[in-house]
Design an enzyme around this catalytic site. Sequence first.
Site, short mmCIF file in Angstrom:
data_model
loop_
_atom_site.label_atom_id
_atom_site.label_comp_id
_atom_site.label_asym_id
_atom_site.label_seq_id
_atom_site.Cartn_x
_atom_site.Cartn_y
_atom_site.Cartn_z
N CYS A 44 6.80 -7.91 7.91
CA CYS A 44 6.04 -8.44 9.05
C CYS A 44 6.41 -9.88 9.39
O CYS A 44 6.05 -10.37 10.46
CB CYS A 44 4.55 -8.33 8.79
SG CYS A 44 4.05 -6.66 8.34
N HIS A 92 0.26 -12.94 13.00
CA HIS A 92 0.72 -11.55 12.87
C HIS A 92 -0.48 -10.63 13.04
O HIS A 92 -1.54 -10.85 12.46
CB HIS A 92 1.36 -11.36 11.49
CG HIS A 92 1.56 -9.92 11.13
ND1 HIS A 92 2.18 -9.04 11.99
CD2 HIS A 92 1.22 -9.21 10.04
CE1 HIS A 92 2.20 -7.84 11.43
NE2 HIS A 92 1.62 -7.92 10.24
N ASN A 102 -0.69 -2.52 13.88
CA ASN A 102 0.24 -3.43 13.21
C ASN A 102 1.66 -2.94 13.45
O ASN A 102 2.05 -1.89 12.95
CB ASN A 102 -0.10 -3.44 11.71
CG ASN A 102 0.79 -4.36 10.90
OD1 ASN A 102 1.82 -4.82 11.37
ND2 ASN A 102 0.40 -4.60 9.67
N1 ACO Z 1 -11.30 6.27 7.22
C1 ACO Z 1 -12.44 6.40 6.52
N2 ACO Z 1 -12.56 5.96 5.25
C2 ACO Z 1 -11.50 5.35 4.71
C3 ACO Z 1 -10.29 5.18 5.39
C4 ACO Z 1 -10.21 5.67 6.70
N3 ACO Z 1 -9.11 5.56 7.44
N4 ACO Z 1 -9.43 4.54 4.58
C5 ACO Z 1 -10.08 4.30 3.43
N5 ACO Z 1 -11.33 4.80 3.49
C6 ACO Z 1 -12.36 4.78 2.47
C7 ACO Z 1 -11.77 4.61 1.09
O1 ACO Z 1 -11.35 5.86 0.58
C8 ACO Z 1 -12.97 4.07 0.34
O2 ACO Z 1 -13.82 5.13 0.04
P1 ACO Z 1 -14.56 5.19 -1.39
O3 ACO Z 1 -15.41 3.97 -1.45
O4 ACO Z 1 -15.31 6.48 -1.31
O5 ACO Z 1 -13.45 5.18 -2.39
C9 ACO Z 1 -13.68 3.21 1.39
O6 ACO Z 1 -13.19 3.65 2.66
C10 ACO Z 1 -13.42 1.73 1.25
O7 ACO Z 1 -12.03 1.54 1.01
P2 ACO Z 1 -11.39 0.12 0.87
O8 ACO Z 1 -9.93 0.26 0.61
O9 ACO Z 1 -12.18 -0.70 -0.09
O10 ACO Z 1 -11.63 -0.43 2.33
P3 ACO Z 1 -11.44 -1.88 2.85
O11 ACO Z 1 -12.68 -2.37 3.45
O12 ACO Z 1 -10.77 -2.75 1.84
O13 ACO Z 1 -10.41 -1.66 4.03
C11 ACO Z 1 -8.10 -1.84 4.55
C12 ACO Z 1 -9.15 -1.07 3.79
C13 ACO Z 1 -8.43 -1.77 6.03
C14 ACO Z 1 -6.74 -1.19 4.32
C15 ACO Z 1 -8.13 -3.28 4.05
O14 ACO Z 1 -7.96 -3.35 2.67
C16 ACO Z 1 -7.08 -4.11 4.69
O15 ACO Z 1 -7.17 -4.43 5.84
N6 ACO Z 1 -6.06 -4.54 3.95
C17 ACO Z 1 -4.98 -5.28 4.50
C18 ACO Z 1 -3.91 -4.33 4.69
C19 ACO Z 1 -3.10 -4.56 5.90
O16 ACO Z 1 -3.50 -5.05 6.92
N7 ACO Z 1 -1.87 -4.16 5.75
C20 ACO Z 1 -0.99 -4.21 6.80
C21 ACO Z 1 0.35 -4.42 6.29
S1 ACO Z 1 0.49 -5.98 5.60
C22 ACO Z 1 0.50 -6.99 6.81
O17 ACO Z 1 0.87 -6.67 7.89
C23 ACO Z 1 0.01 -8.31 6.54
#
Ligand code: ACO
Length: 329
Positions: free
Chosen positions: A113, A254, A286
């Site tokens: 990214c 980003h 993204n």
């Molecule tokens: N729909 C519904 N539920 C979901 C989904 C979905 N798409 N994805 C995950 N869940 C569930 C999980 O299974 C979990 O369930 P559980 O509690 O029963 O196990 C629950 O939601 C919470 O999951 P978390 O992973 O804790 O959710 P979080 O609030 O951390 O959000 C996310 C996840 C959005 C991926 C977050 O961690 C994030 O934004 N991380 C940054 C990642 C990113 O942006 N990466 C992009 C590439 S890197 C970059 O560009 C910088």
Amino acid sequence: MVRSRITGTGSCLPDKILTNLDLERIIDTSDEWITSRTGIKERRIAEEGQFTSTFAAEASRRALEMAGIKAEELDLIILGTVTPDFPFPATACIVQHEIGAVNAAAFDLSAACSGFIYGLSIADKYIRTGDAKKVLVIGAEVLSRVVDWTDRNTCILFGDGSGAAVLEVTEGDSGILSTHIFSNGSFWNTLYQPGCGNRNPATNEQTLLDRLCYIRMEGNDVFKHAVRAMEEAACTALTANGMTPADVSLLIPHQANRRIIDATAKRLGIAADDARLFVNLHNYGNTSSASIPISIDEANRTGRMKSGDNVLLAAFGGGFTYGSALIRW
Ligand code: ACO
């Protein structure tokens, strides 16, 4: 003082839109979950016959047209991507051929990214040293082909598209004031594509059975590091130019996730609803290396940047890589 200046911007996105409601039909998720956790409402998806080079070439043509220069005048083409058309040759060479930039050297750059900021940094150095006068920097991705559409943790995040910028030598006050790039390889396997390189080649049947050719991500780790790293990169750029966040006219981070964007801006004292914060990820998701150049083009074409504005770019991505650039528009 000799520096580089962005004289043209362009972007190109697939026409096909995949909304959160569409995703509800293929995986166990909801528009409400995706919107509240990421801010993304829809993303663009390449169709059959469209490749990373397809979008990169069109974004480049649009940037060249705005700059008012011919492709033959380019000295260098740098393309940031983690989803090249082929492992080799470089997608930049395909773009060179498609736009007719017969006098340019062309190469790809892998910084996930942060790819566009890395490219901008190299282009700026080439221009400042006098080794190039006109450089095309592109970010382009077709992430939809390396996203695991059965993994709801990742497939909701990403989209396809490209943005490009023409940089030219200038002696005025406006242009790129500084660029800053960083890496932290100790997190290389926190966000990566395990298969289809030479550790787990696609020619090995197990690679495909284990679904290794798709993006793997530790979302929470990425989140924490992204916010800290983008703040560090942004502050480094401001300090290097004797500025504070109050001097920033537009922050283009980003477009990873609305919560990452807001947390980064907040650390810089910029509120989530401040007009100085540029956000378009609700429309595109993204798009990795393409997200910043698509945003710059959109901001440019909609008049969000005026002559003399201080525009701050900050990125973070797999590697980890991160970086920033401060531009006087
Ligand atoms: N729909 C519904 N539920 C979901 C989904 C979905 N798409 N994805 C995950 N869940 C569930 C999980 O299974 C979990 O369930 P559980 O509690 O029963 O196990 C629950 O939601 C919470 O999951 P978390 O992973 O804790 O959710 P979080 O609030 O951390 O959000 C996310 C996840 C959005 C991926 C977050 O961690 C994030 O934004 N991380 C940054 C990642 C990113 O942006 N990466 C992009 C590439 S890197 C970059 O560009 C910088």
